[in-house]
Design a protein around this motif. Structure first.
Motif, PDB file in Angstrom:
ATOM      1  N   ASN A   1       0.836  -1.202   0.000  1.00  0.00           N
ATOM      2  CA  ASN A   1       0.000   0.000   0.000  1.00  0.00           C
ATOM      3  C   ASN A   1       0.874   1.256   0.000  1.00  0.00           C
TER       4      ASN A   1
ATOM      5  N   ILE B   1      -2.200   4.702   0.058  1.00  0.00           N
ATOM      6  CA  ILE B   1      -2.949   4.940   1.291  1.00  0.00           C
ATOM      7  C   ILE B   1      -2.126   4.377   2.448  1.00  0.00           C
TER       8      ILE B   1
ATOM      9  N   VAL C   1      -4.326   4.835   7.833  1.00  0.00           N
ATOM     10  CA  VAL C   1      -5.617   5.184   7.228  1.00  0.00           C
ATOM     11  C   VAL C   1      -6.414   3.903   6.955  1.00  0.00           C
ATOM     12  N   LEU C   2      -5.743   2.891   6.440  1.00  0.00           N
ATOM     13  CA  LEU C   2      -6.419   1.612   6.180  1.00  0.00           C
ATOM     14  C   LEU C   2      -6.930   1.003   7.490  1.00  0.00           C
TER      15      LEU C   2
ATOM     16  N   ALA D   1     -12.067   2.466  -0.742  1.00  0.00           N
ATOM     17  CA  ALA D   1     -11.174   3.612  -0.529  1.00  0.00           C
ATOM     18  C   ALA D   1     -10.217   3.770  -1.708  1.00  0.00           C
ATOM     19  N   TYR D   2      -9.750   2.667  -2.230  1.00  0.00           N
ATOM     20  CA  TYR D   2      -8.855   2.724  -3.387  1.00  0.00           C
ATOM     21  C   TYR D   2      -9.590   3.185  -4.647  1.00  0.00           C
TER      22      TYR D   2
ATOM     23  N   ARG E   1     -10.032   6.752  -5.089  1.00  0.00           N
ATOM     24  CA  ARG E   1      -8.789   7.444  -5.432  1.00  0.00           C
ATOM     25  C   ARG E   1      -8.291   7.076  -6.830  1.00  0.00           C
TER      26      ARG E   1
ATOM     27  N   GLU F   1      -1.932  -2.274  -6.054  1.00  0.00           N
ATOM     28  CA  GLU F   1      -2.737  -1.093  -6.360  1.00  0.00           C
ATOM     29  C   GLU F   1      -3.089  -0.960  -7.837  1.00  0.00           C
TER      30      GLU F   1
END
Length: 174
Positions: free
Chosen positions: A26, A29, A33-34, A61-62, A65, A93
């Protein structure tokens, strides 16, 4: 008709407590936060539905973004003596997508003008999948407010181009 009852004893095993996640892969992020996206706290019962909801919250969340190709692989590590489970979560990602073109078909000139005016992601901006979903759920209906429309369904497709990291949104009003 005859029925035969079948009895199968079930041993659910020991209940394990949540002991957190070790994140890897990651970059976009932060791990902190995760961690904040997970409703479970250390010591909570490791409810399978809540664990799955946590992984979905991370994926969401990903995609907000622009990481539409994100992959999350989670593996539990059970500590039988302490009755705790810790997960390792590997994230791939993929590219961060930006908005390409908005391609519309099946609309009148006024309908197309309204849809384009209501669309919220500018060309070149990071593609937020939640904005796209909100547009499908409410934005289209709001754009047509006061205008008679005659479509029964909307064909929709996100055309991703990983080479250019852009996504074109295709909407076909039928």
């Amino acid at each position: 008709e005859s029925r035969v009852p079948a009895v199968a004893p079930i041993d659910p095993g020991a209940a394990f407590a949540w002991n957190g996640v070790a994140w890897s892969g990651n970059a976009a992020i932060a791990s902190s936060v995760l961690d904040g996206l997970i409703a479970l706290r250390p010591g909570d019962f490791a409810d399978g539905m809540k664990v799955e909801a946590a992984w979905q919250a991370v994926r969401d969340a990903y995609t907000r973004r622009g990481y539409l190709d994100v992959k999350l692989t989670a593996a539990p590590k059970f500590d039988d003596a302490a009755k705790r489970v810790t997960y390792t979560a590997a994230i791939t990602e993929g590219p961060q997508y930006s908005m390409g073109k908005l391609v519309l078909s099946g609309l009148s000139i006024e309908g197309e003008r309204r849809i384009r005016a209501a669309w919220k992601i500018a060309p070149g901006a990071i593609f937020d999948q939640s904005v796209y979903q909100e547009f499908l759920d409410r934005g289209i209906r709001e754009a047509f407010a006061g205008l008679p429309f005659h479509y029964e369904k909307i064909g929709r497709f996100l055309q991703r181009d990983p080479k250019t990291a852009t996504v074109d949104v295709l909407l076909d009003f039928q």
